[in-house]
Design an enzyme around this catalytic site. Structure first.
Site, PDB file in Angstrom:
ATOM      1  N   CYS A   1      -4.478 -12.464   4.491  1.00  0.00           N
ATOM      2  CA  CYS A   1      -4.444 -13.175   3.353  1.00  0.00           C
ATOM      3  C   CYS A   1      -4.889 -14.721   4.179  1.00  0.00           C
ATOM      4  O   CYS A   1      -4.638 -15.943   4.220  1.00  0.00           O
ATOM      5  CB  CYS A   1      -2.661 -14.094   2.632  1.00  0.00           C
ATOM      6  SG  CYS A   1      -3.164 -14.705   1.517  1.00  0.00           S
TER       7      CYS A   1
ATOM      8  N   CYS B   1      -8.510 -14.584  -3.103  1.00  0.00           N
ATOM      9  CA  CYS B   1      -8.024 -14.895  -2.579  1.00  0.00           C
ATOM     10  C   CYS B   1      -7.653 -16.667  -3.420  1.00  0.00           C
ATOM     11  O   CYS B   1      -8.141 -16.597  -4.016  1.00  0.00           O
ATOM     12  CB  CYS B   1      -8.447 -14.973  -1.086  1.00  0.00           C
ATOM     13  SG  CYS B   1      -7.601 -16.473   0.025  1.00  0.00           S
TER      14      CYS B   1
ATOM     15  N   VAL C   1       8.665   4.148  12.605  1.00  0.00           N
ATOM     16  CA  VAL C   1       7.962   4.985  12.819  1.00  0.00           C
ATOM     17  C   VAL C   1       7.674   4.722  14.090  1.00  0.00           C
ATOM     18  O   VAL C   1       7.221   4.091  15.176  1.00  0.00           O
ATOM     19  CB  VAL C   1       5.943   5.621  12.491  1.00  0.00           C
ATOM     20  CG1 VAL C   1       5.139   5.938  13.167  1.00  0.00           C
ATOM     21  CG2 VAL C   1       6.516   5.380  11.205  1.00  0.00           C
TER      22      VAL C   1
ATOM     23  N   THR D   1      -5.723  -8.781   1.871  1.00  0.00           N
ATOM     24  CA  THR D   1      -5.086  -8.939   0.320  1.00  0.00           C
ATOM     25  C   THR D   1      -4.148  -7.998   0.474  1.00  0.00           C
ATOM     26  O   THR D   1      -4.572  -6.913  -0.523  1.00  0.00           O
ATOM     27  CB  THR D   1      -5.933 -10.207  -0.256  1.00  0.00           C
ATOM     28  OG1 THR D   1      -7.039  -9.244  -0.844  1.00  0.00           O
ATOM     29  CG2 THR D   1      -6.655 -10.878   0.573  1.00  0.00           C
ATOM     30  N   ALA D   2      -3.694  -8.724  -1.025  1.00  0.00           N
ATOM     31  CA  ALA D   2      -2.700  -7.507  -1.829  1.00  0.00           C
ATOM     32  C   ALA D   2      -3.633  -7.464  -3.034  1.00  0.00           C
ATOM     33  O   ALA D   2      -3.453  -5.806  -3.403  1.00  0.00           O
ATOM     34  CB  ALA D   2      -1.180  -8.114  -2.434  1.00  0.00           C
TER      35      ALA D   2
ATOM     36  N   GLY E   1       0.814  -1.019  -0.039  1.00  0.00           N
ATOM     37  CA  GLY E   1       0.301  -0.463   0.154  1.00  0.00           C
ATOM     38  C   GLY E   1       0.769   1.528  -0.082  1.00  0.00           C
ATOM     39  O   GLY E   1       0.622   2.044  -0.762  1.00  0.00           O
TER      40      GLY E   1
ATOM     41  N   GLN F   1       4.635 -11.213  -0.954  1.00  0.00           N
ATOM     42  CA  GLN F   1       4.449 -12.276   0.440  1.00  0.00           C
ATOM     43  C   GLN F   1       3.531 -13.259   0.026  1.00  0.00           C
ATOM     44  O   GLN F   1       3.276 -14.308   0.293  1.00  0.00           O
ATOM     45  CB  GLN F   1       3.615 -11.249   1.145  1.00  0.00           C
ATOM     46  CG  GLN F   1       4.869 -10.336   2.101  1.00  0.00           C
ATOM     47  CD  GLN F   1       4.472  -9.506   3.804  1.00  0.00           C
ATOM     48  OE1 GLN F   1       3.659 -10.855   4.218  1.00  0.00           O
ATOM     49  NE2 GLN F   1       4.863  -8.852   3.800  1.00  0.00           N
TER      50      GLN F   1
END
Length: 448
Positions: free
Chosen positions: A199, A377, A116, A343-344, A52, A81
């Protein structure tokens, strides 16, 4: 120059060095953070260099210019990943999943190579672990979630043993493959934790792949393949769950619902599970191989900030991805409280909506595009088949192809293993690919 002049220069340089905390990084390096003594300010600050964060940095560079964008990310390597499922089954190498962060960082964007430490949205500032304070006009939070292997008794030290692996970490994914290769006979146990996960199909994908490997190597008749999940269902969307149950029955896999891993006794090769429907009741499973999906939770920096909801996740408007309290703060990906699977593919869909939302906010206009919760997925069921699950906030299928995607298909495996990684590295991370239904874009490209 006089000796006194040289001395003054040296003393000034020494004072500056003392003022600047050591970061262990050459200040002259490309993309690295500069001396913390001067306060930094950016129009757009992005926290996190995962899927992201990199994607939105690339999009923000195009929207407002590279000099106005900074991204905070400590890691030297960036990993794709989703491919770790195949790494854990020996179908891909771990090396193929990673690239140097510098190679995916949008050129010209300021890379603050730190962690951070604190977010203060009331003062529009972020503090990093080296003491740097960065102020911003707008903030995008893409910090991901945190893995908590330590929350399972005996697991951190258990992962030092050869029969335990986990596809959720670059340090442990190859251990899954070694455990699978070394399997002789007994129980192969796979777990799903009692927390939100990224995921959510991954814990059972490796079960199907392991079953396929054991059949291919002639060991399946000596193995009992067991999937212990804390969930009350095999998969959250009924259409795909029905197909998965058919596979489970056909391949003689044992699925135990509402079973949560609480302890690993690696020296005895035992895993202890609690029955979530009967508090206090536990059951011990012996194993020859154990794959653990660890408990997961919100990033601690978000959890400890005013940006969090009651559970610690980034509190967003689920339609626009704008923060519910701070209108100059936005979020994307696994760190958010968006009620969809992490998920991606969800990041790809969210990135286009978020880009639109920010463009409207910058013009003092109302966001006009809504995120429908699209996520995907690719449920890997063997070394050449995938069930491609795509659905929305309501758990309703939101499919790309004019076929029944609940069926196992070779084409979908090819997309998972070969097409999507290419689009990730060369499309998504460059901010060139995304929007509702990433697979739909692939389909339409193929139809042209």
């Amino acid at each position: 120059r006089s000796q006194r002049g040289d001395l003054n220069l040296k003393m000034t340089a020494l004072r500056r060095l003392r003022q600047c905390p050591s970061t262990g990084i050459l200040i002259s390096q490309l993309h690295t953070s500069s001396c913390a003594s001067a306060k930094q300010h950016y129009k757009m600050l992005v926290l996190g260099g995962g899927s992201g964060g990199i994607t939105m940095s690339a999009r923000m560079k195009r929207m407002m210019g590279a000099e106005n964008v900074a991204i905070v990310e400590p890691s030297e390597m960036h990993y794709y990943q989703p491919i770790w499922t195949l790494v854990g089954a020996g179908a891909k190498s771990v090396a193929s999943s990673g690239r140097p962060t510098a190679s995916v960082m949008p050129s010209g964007v300021k890379w603050v190579k730190s962690k951070v430490q604190e977010i203060n949205p009331d003062t529009n500032t972020v503090r990093t672990d080296d003491g740097t304070e960065i102020s911003y006009e707008y903030l995008i939070v893409g910090l991901g979630l945190q893995l908590h292997y330590e929350k399972i008794k005996g697991l951190p030290e258990g992962l030092e043993h050869p029969k335990i692996g986990s596809n959720y970490s670059v340090q442990t994914v190859e251990k899954t493959w070694k455990a699978l290769q070394n399997f002789k006979e007994g129980n192969a146990v796979f777990t799903f934790p009692n927390t939100p996960v990224k995921c959510p199909g991954a814990p059972q994908k490796i079960m199907y792949l392991s079953d396929a490997f054991l059949r291919k190597t002639g060991k399946r008749n000596k193995a009992k393949v067991i999937y212990n999940t804390s969930l009350p269902v095999l998969f959250g969307v009924k259409k795909y769950a029905d197909s998965l149950w058919d596979i489970v029955k056909r391949r003689d896999l044992q699925v135990n619902l509402r079973q949560n891993l609480i302890e690993v006794r690696a020296d005895k090769q035992e895993a202890v599970f609690e029955n979530l429907d009967k508090p206090g009741e536990t059951k011990v499973f012996e194993y020859e191989m154990l794959h653990v999906a660890p408990p997961m939770g919100p990033h601690l920096v978000i959890k400890g900030s005013p940006l969090a909801d009651e559970a610690g996740w980034l509190d967003l408007n689920k339609d626009t991805l704008q923060h519910n309290k701070y209108p100059n703060v936005f979020g994307i990906g696994d760190c958010t409280n968006l009620p969809t699977a992490k998920t991606a593919a969800a990041v790809a869909a969210q990135s286009a909506i978020l880009n639109r939302t920010i463009s409207k906010v910058l013009k003092n206009e109302k966001p006009d595009k809504k995120y429908d919760g699209y996520t995907s997925c690719p449920l890997v069921t063997s070394y050449n088949t995938v069930i491609l699950a795509e659905f929305d906030y309501n758990g309703q299928p939101l499919e790309t192809f004019p076929i029944n995607q609940a069926k196992e298909r070779r084409l979908m495996y090819h997309m998972k293993a070969d097409v999507m990684p290419h689009l990730y590295w060369h499309g998504l991370l460059r901010g060139l690919w995304g929007g509702p239904g990433p697979y739909r874009k692939v389909f339409h490209l193929g139809m042209k």
